[in-house]
Design an enzyme around this catalytic site. Structure first.
Site, PDB file in Angstrom:
ATOM      1  N   HIS A 167      -3.586  -5.441   1.143  1.00 15.45           N
ATOM      2  CA  HIS A 167      -3.284  -5.714   2.179  1.00 15.45           C
ATOM      3  C   HIS A 167      -4.083  -7.240   2.623  1.00 15.45           C
ATOM      4  CE1 HIS A 167      -2.495  -1.818   3.953  1.00 15.45           C
ATOM      5  NE2 HIS A 167      -3.667  -1.296   3.209  1.00 15.45           N
ATOM      6  N   CYS A 221       0.806  -1.223   0.021  1.00 15.68           N
ATOM      7  CA  CYS A 221      -0.221   0.031   0.036  1.00 15.68           C
ATOM      8  C   CYS A 221       0.922   1.366   0.007  1.00 15.68           C
ATOM      9  CB  CYS A 221      -0.739  -0.039   0.948  1.00 15.68           C
ATOM     10  SG  CYS A 221      -2.193   1.230   0.983  1.00 15.68           S
TER      11      CYS A 221
END
Length: 493
Positions: free
Chosen positions: A432, A333
Protein backbone atom coordinates in the site's frame (compact mmCIF):
# COMPACT_ATOMS: atom_id res chain seq x y z
CA UNK A 1 -17.29 24.78 31.28
CA UNK A 2 -13.74 25.99 31.92
CA UNK A 3 -11.29 24.81 29.29
CA UNK A 4 -8.01 23.27 30.38
CA UNK A 5 -4.83 22.54 28.48
CA UNK A 6 -5.76 18.89 28.38
CA UNK A 7 -8.26 18.32 25.58
CA UNK A 8 -10.95 19.57 23.20
CA UNK A 9 -13.43 17.30 21.41
CA UNK A 10 -14.86 17.93 17.94
CA UNK A 11 -18.22 16.23 17.32
CA UNK A 12 -20.41 16.55 14.24
CA UNK A 13 -24.08 16.72 13.42
CA UNK A 14 -23.61 14.00 10.76
CA UNK A 15 -20.97 11.82 9.21
CA UNK A 16 -18.75 13.84 6.86
CA UNK A 17 -19.63 17.10 8.58
CA UNK A 18 -15.95 18.00 8.67
CA UNK A 19 -14.73 16.50 11.95
CA UNK A 20 -11.62 14.84 10.53
CA UNK A 21 -10.43 17.86 8.56
CA UNK A 22 -11.22 20.28 11.40
CA UNK A 23 -9.18 18.19 13.83
CA UNK A 24 -6.31 18.00 11.33
CA UNK A 25 -6.43 21.76 10.80
CA UNK A 26 -6.60 22.56 14.53
CA UNK A 27 -3.66 20.23 15.13
CA UNK A 28 -1.58 22.02 12.50
CA UNK A 29 -2.52 25.46 13.88
CA UNK A 30 -1.43 24.47 17.39
CA UNK A 31 1.74 22.76 16.18
CA UNK A 32 2.71 25.89 14.23
CA UNK A 33 2.35 27.87 17.46
CA UNK A 34 4.82 25.58 19.20
CA UNK A 35 2.18 23.76 21.25
CA UNK A 36 2.71 20.02 21.73
CA UNK A 37 -0.52 18.49 20.44
CA UNK A 38 -1.77 15.01 19.52
CA UNK A 39 -4.95 13.76 17.80
CA UNK A 40 -7.29 11.15 19.26
CA UNK A 41 -10.33 9.23 18.08
CA UNK A 42 -11.60 6.67 20.53
CA UNK A 43 -13.55 4.62 17.98
CA UNK A 44 -13.24 4.73 14.23
CA UNK A 45 -15.17 2.65 11.69
CA UNK A 46 -13.22 2.63 8.44
CA UNK A 47 -11.53 0.35 5.94
CA UNK A 48 -8.75 2.88 5.35
CA UNK A 49 -6.06 2.15 7.90
CA UNK A 50 -2.43 2.95 8.57
CA UNK A 51 0.43 1.08 10.22
CA UNK A 52 2.32 2.63 13.13
CA UNK A 53 6.05 2.25 13.64
CA UNK A 54 5.52 -0.50 16.22
CA UNK A 55 3.31 -2.57 13.90
CA UNK A 56 -0.13 -1.47 15.09
CA UNK A 57 -3.15 -0.54 12.97
CA UNK A 58 -5.14 2.69 13.22
CA UNK A 59 -7.47 4.74 11.01
CA UNK A 60 -5.72 6.69 8.26
CA UNK A 61 -7.44 9.89 9.33
CA UNK A 62 -5.56 9.76 12.63
CA UNK A 63 -2.27 9.15 10.79
CA UNK A 64 -2.89 12.30 8.72
CA UNK A 65 -3.81 14.22 11.89
CA UNK A 66 -0.55 13.04 13.48
CA UNK A 67 1.29 14.37 10.43
CA UNK A 68 -0.49 17.68 10.98
CA UNK A 69 0.94 17.67 14.51
CA UNK A 70 4.41 16.86 13.22
CA UNK A 71 4.58 13.62 15.20
CA UNK A 72 4.61 9.88 14.53
CA UNK A 73 1.21 8.14 14.78
CA UNK A 74 0.73 5.62 17.60
CA UNK A 75 -1.97 3.08 18.38
CA UNK A 76 -3.13 5.30 21.25
CA UNK A 77 -4.41 7.91 18.79
CA UNK A 78 -7.14 5.47 17.68
CA UNK A 79 -7.53 2.72 20.30
CA UNK A 80 -10.61 1.13 18.67
CA UNK A 81 -10.80 0.56 14.93
CA UNK A 82 -13.78 -1.28 13.43
CA UNK A 83 -13.21 -2.73 9.95
CA UNK A 84 -16.53 -3.89 8.45
CA UNK A 85 -16.42 -7.29 6.74
CA UNK A 86 -20.20 -7.73 6.31
CA UNK A 87 -23.23 -5.45 6.51
CA UNK A 88 -23.70 -6.42 10.18
CA UNK A 89 -20.22 -7.37 11.35
CA UNK A 90 -16.68 -6.05 11.67
CA UNK A 91 -13.20 -6.93 12.77
CA UNK A 92 -12.55 -5.21 16.10
CA UNK A 93 -9.02 -3.84 16.50
CA UNK A 94 -8.05 -2.64 20.00
CA UNK A 95 -4.88 -0.64 20.58
CA UNK A 96 -3.54 -1.67 17.19
CA UNK A 97 -4.18 -5.41 17.29
CA UNK A 98 -7.08 -7.45 15.88
CA UNK A 99 -9.16 -8.77 18.77
CA UNK A 100 -12.11 -10.61 17.18
CA UNK A 101 -14.87 -10.44 14.60
CA UNK A 102 -18.14 -9.24 16.13
CA UNK A 103 -21.61 -8.54 14.84
CA UNK A 104 -23.25 -5.21 15.65
CA UNK A 105 -25.21 -6.56 18.61
CA UNK A 106 -22.16 -8.30 20.07
CA UNK A 107 -20.02 -5.19 19.81
CA UNK A 108 -22.76 -3.02 21.31
CA UNK A 109 -22.52 -5.15 24.44
CA UNK A 110 -18.72 -5.14 24.36
CA UNK A 111 -18.46 -1.34 24.38
CA UNK A 112 -18.59 -1.13 28.17
CA UNK A 113 -15.48 -3.33 28.24
CA UNK A 114 -13.57 -1.43 25.59
CA UNK A 115 -13.89 1.87 27.48
CA UNK A 116 -10.96 0.66 29.62
CA UNK A 117 -8.34 0.61 26.86
CA UNK A 118 -9.90 3.75 25.34
CA UNK A 119 -9.31 5.70 28.54
CA UNK A 120 -5.86 4.16 28.97
CA UNK A 121 -4.80 5.39 25.52
CA UNK A 122 -6.30 8.84 26.07
CA UNK A 123 -4.55 9.26 29.40
CA UNK A 124 -1.24 8.20 27.88
CA UNK A 125 -1.56 10.99 25.30
CA UNK A 126 -2.56 13.49 27.98
CA UNK A 127 0.60 12.67 29.91
CA UNK A 128 2.80 13.34 26.86
CA UNK A 129 1.24 16.40 25.23
CA UNK A 130 0.03 19.84 26.23
CA UNK A 131 -3.32 19.25 24.60
CA UNK A 132 -5.22 16.55 22.72
CA UNK A 133 -7.70 17.31 19.93
CA UNK A 134 -10.35 14.58 19.87
CA UNK A 135 -12.54 13.55 16.95
CA UNK A 136 -16.00 12.11 17.53
CA UNK A 137 -17.68 9.58 15.24
CA UNK A 138 -20.90 10.05 13.30
CA UNK A 139 -23.24 12.13 15.46
CA UNK A 140 -23.87 12.33 19.23
CA UNK A 141 -27.60 12.52 18.41
CA UNK A 142 -27.78 8.86 17.36
CA UNK A 143 -29.90 8.04 20.39
CA UNK A 144 -30.14 4.34 19.51
CA UNK A 145 -26.38 4.05 20.15
CA UNK A 146 -26.20 6.09 23.36
CA UNK A 147 -25.93 3.16 25.77
CA UNK A 148 -22.26 2.47 26.63
CA UNK A 149 -21.18 5.05 24.01
CA UNK A 150 -17.40 5.32 23.61
CA UNK A 151 -17.31 7.47 20.48
CA UNK A 152 -19.08 10.73 21.32
CA UNK A 153 -20.73 12.09 24.47
CA UNK A 154 -20.18 8.85 26.39
CA UNK A 155 -16.46 9.37 26.02
CA UNK A 156 -16.69 13.13 26.60
CA UNK A 157 -18.49 12.54 29.90
CA UNK A 158 -16.07 9.83 31.00
CA UNK A 159 -13.01 11.91 30.08
CA UNK A 160 -14.59 15.20 31.24
CA UNK A 161 -13.69 17.18 28.12
CA UNK A 162 -15.40 20.17 26.45
CA UNK A 163 -17.04 19.71 23.05
CA UNK A 164 -17.59 21.81 19.95
CA UNK A 165 -20.10 20.69 17.30
CA UNK A 166 -19.44 21.14 13.58
CA UNK A 167 -22.06 21.08 10.80
CA UNK A 168 -21.76 21.18 7.01
CA UNK A 169 -23.81 24.06 5.60
CA UNK A 170 -23.24 22.81 2.05
CA UNK A 171 -25.65 19.93 2.81
CA UNK A 172 -28.43 22.37 3.69
CA UNK A 173 -30.40 22.61 6.93
CA UNK A 174 -27.41 23.64 9.00
CA UNK A 175 -29.41 25.42 11.73
CA UNK A 176 -31.76 22.47 12.10
CA UNK A 177 -28.76 20.15 12.32
CA UNK A 178 -27.09 22.15 15.08
CA UNK A 179 -30.23 23.04 17.03
CA UNK A 180 -31.64 19.51 16.76
CA UNK A 181 -28.39 17.82 17.71
CA UNK A 182 -28.09 19.94 20.84
CA UNK A 183 -31.75 19.34 21.74
CA UNK A 184 -31.27 15.57 21.66
CA UNK A 185 -28.46 15.67 24.22
CA UNK A 186 -28.93 15.28 27.95
CA UNK A 187 -28.61 18.33 30.17
CA UNK A 188 -25.09 17.44 31.28
CA UNK A 189 -24.05 16.83 27.68
CA UNK A 190 -25.56 20.14 26.58
CA UNK A 191 -23.57 21.89 29.28
CA UNK A 192 -20.43 20.27 27.90
CA UNK A 193 -20.94 21.91 24.47
CA UNK A 194 -19.04 25.20 24.36
CA UNK A 195 -19.90 26.29 20.83
CA UNK A 196 -20.59 25.54 17.18
CA UNK A 197 -18.59 25.62 13.94
CA UNK A 198 -20.22 25.94 10.52
CA UNK A 199 -18.23 24.30 7.76
CA UNK A 200 -18.07 24.72 3.95
CA UNK A 201 -19.82 28.10 3.67
CA UNK A 202 -20.04 29.76 0.25
CA UNK A 203 -21.10 33.36 -0.26
CA UNK A 204 -21.33 36.57 1.73
CA UNK A 205 -21.16 36.05 5.49
CA UNK A 206 -23.54 39.01 5.97
CA UNK A 207 -26.37 36.90 4.58
CA UNK A 208 -25.71 34.26 7.24
CA UNK A 209 -25.59 36.70 10.17
CA UNK A 210 -29.34 36.62 11.05
CA UNK A 211 -29.20 32.83 11.30
CA UNK A 212 -26.11 32.96 13.50
CA UNK A 213 -27.80 35.43 15.83
CA UNK A 214 -30.91 33.22 16.02
CA UNK A 215 -28.87 30.10 16.79
CA UNK A 216 -26.89 31.80 19.55
CA UNK A 217 -30.06 33.26 21.08
CA UNK A 218 -31.96 29.94 21.00
CA UNK A 219 -29.14 27.77 22.31
CA UNK A 220 -27.03 30.10 24.40
CA UNK A 221 -23.99 28.71 22.59
CA UNK A 222 -21.61 30.85 20.51
CA UNK A 223 -20.75 30.22 16.88
CA UNK A 224 -16.98 29.96 17.12
CA UNK A 225 -16.35 30.15 13.41
CA UNK A 226 -17.72 29.89 9.89
CA UNK A 227 -15.21 28.09 7.69
CA UNK A 228 -15.28 28.76 3.94
CA UNK A 229 -15.73 26.10 1.28
CA UNK A 230 -12.16 25.34 0.26
CA UNK A 231 -12.36 24.49 -3.42
CA UNK A 232 -10.00 21.74 -4.45
CA UNK A 233 -9.01 20.79 -0.90
CA UNK A 234 -7.59 17.27 -1.09
CA UNK A 235 -7.03 15.39 2.15
CA UNK A 236 -7.25 11.64 2.60
CA UNK A 237 -10.84 10.49 3.02
CA UNK A 238 -11.64 8.67 6.25
CA UNK A 239 -13.85 6.12 4.50
CA UNK A 240 -15.88 7.43 1.53
CA UNK A 241 -14.11 7.40 -1.83
CA UNK A 242 -12.97 10.83 -2.95
CA UNK A 243 -13.30 11.19 -6.73
CA UNK A 244 -12.09 14.78 -6.94
CA UNK A 245 -9.18 15.31 -9.35
CA UNK A 246 -6.80 18.10 -10.25
CA UNK A 247 -7.04 19.97 -13.52
CA UNK A 248 -5.95 17.66 -16.34
CA UNK A 249 -2.85 18.02 -18.49
CA UNK A 250 -2.91 17.58 -22.25
CA UNK A 251 -1.61 14.01 -22.17
CA UNK A 252 -3.39 11.68 -19.77
CA UNK A 253 -3.17 8.04 -18.84
CA UNK A 254 -6.57 6.45 -18.29
CA UNK A 255 -6.69 4.43 -15.05
CA UNK A 256 -9.77 2.50 -13.93
CA UNK A 257 -10.41 1.10 -10.44
CA UNK A 258 -13.34 -1.31 -9.91
CA UNK A 259 -14.94 -0.52 -6.53
CA UNK A 260 -15.35 -3.71 -4.49
CA UNK A 261 -17.97 -4.09 -1.74
CA UNK A 262 -15.33 -4.02 1.04
CA UNK A 263 -12.71 -1.94 -0.74
CA UNK A 264 -9.96 -0.97 1.67
CA UNK A 265 -7.22 1.64 1.63
CA UNK A 266 -8.52 3.33 -1.49
CA UNK A 267 -6.35 6.24 -0.32
CA UNK A 268 -3.68 4.35 -2.31
CA UNK A 269 -5.09 6.21 -5.31
CA UNK A 270 -4.87 9.73 -3.88
CA UNK A 271 -1.52 10.40 -5.59
CA UNK A 272 -3.19 9.46 -8.89
CA UNK A 273 -6.17 11.75 -8.20
CA UNK A 274 -3.69 14.57 -7.67
CA UNK A 275 -1.64 13.72 -10.76
CA UNK A 276 -2.40 16.06 -13.70
CA UNK A 277 -1.45 13.36 -16.23
CA UNK A 278 -3.80 10.69 -14.84
CA UNK A 279 -7.51 10.36 -15.61
CA UNK A 280 -8.63 8.19 -12.68
CA UNK A 281 -12.10 6.64 -12.77
CA UNK A 282 -13.77 4.53 -10.07
CA UNK A 283 -16.35 2.09 -11.44
CA UNK A 284 -19.16 0.85 -9.23
CA UNK A 285 -21.68 -1.96 -9.10
CA UNK A 286 -23.63 -2.45 -12.31
CA UNK A 287 -21.23 -0.39 -14.42
CA UNK A 288 -18.99 -1.53 -17.26
CA UNK A 289 -15.25 -1.04 -17.08
CA UNK A 290 -14.49 1.65 -19.68
CA UNK A 291 -11.49 1.52 -22.03
CA UNK A 292 -8.32 2.19 -20.06
CA UNK A 293 -4.54 2.01 -20.21
CA UNK A 294 -4.37 0.53 -16.72
CA UNK A 295 -6.88 -1.31 -14.52
CA UNK A 296 -6.04 -1.58 -10.83
CA UNK A 297 -7.83 -4.06 -8.55
CA UNK A 298 -7.69 -2.50 -5.07
CA UNK A 299 -7.39 -4.02 -1.62
CA UNK A 300 -10.40 -5.46 0.18
CA UNK A 301 -11.33 -6.59 3.67
CA UNK A 302 -13.16 -9.65 2.26
CA UNK A 303 -11.06 -10.92 -0.61
CA UNK A 304 -12.93 -14.13 -1.51
CA UNK A 305 -16.41 -12.60 -1.35
CA UNK A 306 -15.21 -9.58 -3.33
CA UNK A 307 -13.63 -11.87 -5.91
CA UNK A 308 -17.08 -13.45 -6.29
CA UNK A 309 -18.59 -9.95 -6.53
CA UNK A 310 -16.09 -9.01 -9.24
CA UNK A 311 -17.18 -12.05 -11.25
CA UNK A 312 -20.87 -11.29 -10.65
CA UNK A 313 -20.33 -7.89 -12.26
CA UNK A 314 -18.74 -9.49 -15.30
CA UNK A 315 -15.57 -7.54 -14.60
CA UNK A 316 -13.41 -10.66 -14.87
CA UNK A 317 -14.38 -11.02 -18.53
CA UNK A 318 -13.91 -7.31 -19.16
CA UNK A 319 -10.48 -7.46 -17.51
CA UNK A 320 -9.57 -10.49 -19.65
CA UNK A 321 -10.48 -8.57 -22.81
CA UNK A 322 -8.48 -5.56 -21.58
CA UNK A 323 -5.38 -7.72 -21.11
CA UNK A 324 -5.93 -9.56 -24.39
CA UNK A 325 -5.92 -6.21 -26.20
CA UNK A 326 -2.61 -5.21 -24.60
CA UNK A 327 -3.79 -3.21 -21.57
CA UNK A 328 -1.94 -3.26 -18.26
CA UNK A 329 -3.41 -4.79 -15.09
CA UNK A 330 -2.30 -4.23 -11.50
CA UNK A 331 -3.47 -5.59 -8.14
CA UNK A 332 -2.72 -4.19 -4.69
CA UNK A 333 -2.98 -6.36 -1.56
CA UNK A 334 -6.33 -8.19 -1.90
CA UNK A 335 -6.30 -7.31 -5.59
CA UNK A 336 -2.86 -8.91 -5.85
CA UNK A 337 -4.19 -12.08 -4.19
CA UNK A 338 -7.07 -12.20 -6.72
CA UNK A 339 -4.59 -12.13 -9.63
CA UNK A 340 -3.14 -15.47 -8.52
CA UNK A 341 -4.34 -19.02 -9.05
CA UNK A 342 -6.14 -19.58 -5.75
CA UNK A 343 -7.14 -18.03 -2.42
CA UNK A 344 -7.79 -20.38 0.50
CA UNK A 345 -9.34 -19.48 3.84
CA UNK A 346 -9.22 -22.77 5.80
CA UNK A 347 -9.83 -21.11 9.17
CA UNK A 348 -12.66 -18.80 8.12
CA UNK A 349 -10.58 -15.68 8.78
CA UNK A 350 -12.60 -13.36 6.52
CA UNK A 351 -15.68 -15.43 5.74
CA UNK A 352 -16.81 -19.05 5.64
CA UNK A 353 -13.90 -21.47 5.27
CA UNK A 354 -13.16 -22.62 1.75
CA UNK A 355 -11.10 -21.93 -1.34
CA UNK A 356 -11.69 -19.73 -4.37
CA UNK A 357 -10.21 -19.93 -7.85
CA UNK A 358 -8.22 -16.81 -8.62
CA UNK A 359 -8.13 -14.87 -11.89
CA UNK A 360 -5.04 -16.83 -12.89
CA UNK A 361 -2.78 -14.07 -14.19
CA UNK A 362 0.02 -14.71 -11.68
CA UNK A 363 1.57 -18.02 -10.67
CA UNK A 364 0.88 -17.46 -6.99
CA UNK A 365 -1.45 -18.94 -4.39
CA UNK A 366 -2.59 -17.39 -1.13
CA UNK A 367 -3.69 -18.86 2.19
CA UNK A 368 -5.36 -16.55 4.72
CA UNK A 369 -3.75 -16.98 8.14
CA UNK A 370 -4.87 -15.84 11.62
CA UNK A 371 -1.83 -13.60 12.14
CA UNK A 372 -2.24 -10.34 10.22
CA UNK A 373 0.85 -8.84 8.59
CA UNK A 374 1.29 -5.22 9.73
CA UNK A 375 4.47 -3.42 8.79
CA UNK A 376 6.00 -0.37 7.21
CA UNK A 377 8.68 -1.18 4.73
CA UNK A 378 10.85 0.16 1.94
CA UNK A 379 13.16 -1.06 -0.78
CA UNK A 380 13.41 -1.01 -4.57
CA UNK A 381 10.97 -1.46 -7.44
CA UNK A 382 12.03 -2.71 -10.84
CA UNK A 383 9.44 -2.58 -13.61
CA UNK A 384 10.07 -4.29 -17.00
CA UNK A 385 12.85 -2.67 -19.04
CA UNK A 386 13.49 -0.06 -16.34
CA UNK A 387 16.13 0.68 -13.75
CA UNK A 388 15.41 -0.01 -10.08
CA UNK A 389 13.92 2.94 -8.16
CA UNK A 390 13.27 3.52 -4.43
CA UNK A 391 9.87 2.50 -3.07
CA UNK A 392 8.21 2.63 0.34
CA UNK A 393 4.83 1.79 1.79
CA UNK A 394 3.06 -0.45 4.26
CA UNK A 395 1.47 -3.89 4.37
CA UNK A 396 -1.86 -4.87 5.98
CA UNK A 397 -3.00 -8.36 5.06
CA UNK A 398 -3.91 -11.75 6.47
CA UNK A 399 -2.67 -13.65 3.42
CA UNK A 400 0.52 -15.66 3.02
CA UNK A 401 1.33 -15.81 -0.68
CA UNK A 402 3.42 -18.59 -2.20
CA UNK A 403 5.16 -18.42 -5.56
CA UNK A 404 7.06 -15.17 -4.94
CA UNK A 405 10.46 -15.50 -6.63
CA UNK A 406 13.76 -14.16 -5.33
CA UNK A 407 13.90 -11.82 -8.35
CA UNK A 408 10.43 -10.34 -7.64
CA UNK A 409 9.81 -6.79 -8.92
CA UNK A 410 9.64 -5.37 -5.38
CA UNK A 411 12.68 -5.99 -3.21
CA UNK A 412 11.97 -4.87 0.35
CA UNK A 413 14.14 -4.82 3.45
CA UNK A 414 12.22 -7.85 4.73
CA UNK A 415 12.20 -9.83 1.48
CA UNK A 416 10.87 -9.98 -2.09
CA UNK A 417 7.28 -9.04 -2.93
CA UNK A 418 4.98 -9.28 -5.89
CA UNK A 419 5.10 -10.70 -9.36
CA UNK A 420 4.99 -9.56 -12.98
CA UNK A 421 3.56 -11.89 -15.63
CA UNK A 422 1.66 -12.13 -18.94
CA UNK A 423 4.53 -10.75 -21.00
CA UNK A 424 4.99 -7.92 -18.52
CA UNK A 425 1.37 -6.80 -18.66
CA UNK A 426 0.23 -7.83 -15.16
CA UNK A 427 1.76 -6.65 -11.87
CA UNK A 428 0.76 -7.48 -8.31
CA UNK A 429 2.09 -6.29 -4.95
CA UNK A 430 1.15 -6.18 -1.28
CA UNK A 431 2.54 -2.67 -0.93
CA UNK A 432 0.00 0.00 0.00
CA UNK A 433 1.13 3.58 -0.61
CA UNK A 434 3.23 2.51 -3.58
CA UNK A 435 2.26 5.62 -5.58
CA UNK A 436 3.26 8.08 -2.85
CA UNK A 437 6.95 8.11 -3.76
CA UNK A 438 7.58 10.02 -6.97
CA UNK A 439 10.12 7.62 -8.49
CA UNK A 440 7.94 4.54 -7.93
CA UNK A 441 4.85 6.31 -9.27
CA UNK A 442 6.80 7.39 -12.37
CA UNK A 443 7.98 3.82 -12.96
CA UNK A 444 4.49 2.29 -12.76
CA UNK A 445 2.89 4.98 -14.91
CA UNK A 446 5.66 4.64 -17.51
CA UNK A 447 5.09 0.86 -17.52
CA UNK A 448 1.38 1.55 -18.11
CA UNK A 449 2.17 3.74 -21.12
CA UNK A 450 2.62 7.32 -19.90
CA UNK A 451 5.55 9.11 -21.52
CA UNK A 452 7.36 12.14 -20.12
CA UNK A 453 5.88 11.68 -16.64
CA UNK A 454 5.53 14.79 -14.49
CA UNK A 455 4.63 13.29 -11.15
CA UNK A 456 4.18 15.86 -8.35
CA UNK A 457 5.72 15.32 -4.92
CA UNK A 458 2.79 13.85 -2.98
CA UNK A 459 4.33 14.56 0.44
CA UNK A 460 4.72 18.24 -0.44
CA UNK A 461 1.16 18.40 -1.81
CA UNK A 462 -0.27 16.87 1.37
CA UNK A 463 1.65 19.34 3.54
CA UNK A 464 0.36 22.21 1.42
CA UNK A 465 -3.24 21.03 1.83
CA UNK A 466 -2.91 20.76 5.61
CA UNK A 467 -1.38 24.24 5.79
CA UNK A 468 -4.13 25.65 3.59
CA UNK A 469 -6.73 24.21 5.94
CA UNK A 470 -4.92 25.58 9.00
CA UNK A 471 -4.69 29.04 7.40
CA UNK A 472 -8.48 29.09 6.91
CA UNK A 473 -9.08 28.02 10.50
CA UNK A 474 -6.76 30.70 11.87
CA UNK A 475 -8.56 33.32 9.79
CA UNK A 476 -12.15 32.28 10.48
CA UNK A 477 -12.26 30.74 13.98
CA UNK A 478 -12.06 32.32 17.42
CA UNK A 479 -9.16 30.21 18.63
CA UNK A 480 -8.39 32.49 21.56
CA UNK A 481 -11.83 31.62 22.92
CA UNK A 482 -11.10 27.91 22.57
CA UNK A 483 -7.71 28.05 24.25
CA UNK A 484 -7.70 31.10 26.52
CA UNK A 485 -4.45 29.98 28.15
CA UNK A 486 -2.72 30.56 24.78
CA UNK A 487 -4.72 33.59 23.68
CA UNK A 488 -1.55 35.59 23.14
CA UNK A 489 -0.71 33.18 20.31
CA UNK A 490 -4.00 33.78 18.47
CA UNK A 491 -5.68 36.81 17.00
CA UNK A 492 -9.46 36.79 17.58
CA UNK A 493 -11.81 36.60 14.56
Amino acid sequence: MQLTTQALMVQGTTSDAGKSVLVAGLCRVLARKGIRVAPFKSQNMALNSAVTQDGGEIGRAQAVQAQACGIEPTVHMNPVLLKPNTDIGAQVIVQGKALADMDAVGYHGYKKVVMGPVMDSFQQLQSQYQTVVIEGAGSPAEINLRENDVANMGFAEEADVPVIIVADIDRGGVFAHLYGTLALLSESEQNRVIGFVINRFRGDIKLLAPGLDWLEEKTGKPVLGVLPYLHGLMLEAEDAINVQQVAPAAQQLKVVVPVLTRVSNHTDFDPLRMHPQVDLQFVGKGELLPPADLIIIPGTKSVRSDLAFLREQGWDQQIARHVRLGGKLMGICGGYQMLGESIADPNGIESESGESRGLGYLQTSTVLAPQKQLKRTQGQLTMPDQQAVPVRGYEIHAGVTEGVRSDAPVQLTDGPDGQIAFNGQVFGTYLHGIFEQREACDAILAWAGLTATQTPDFDVLREQQIDRLADAIEQHMDLARLWPQWQDKFSAV
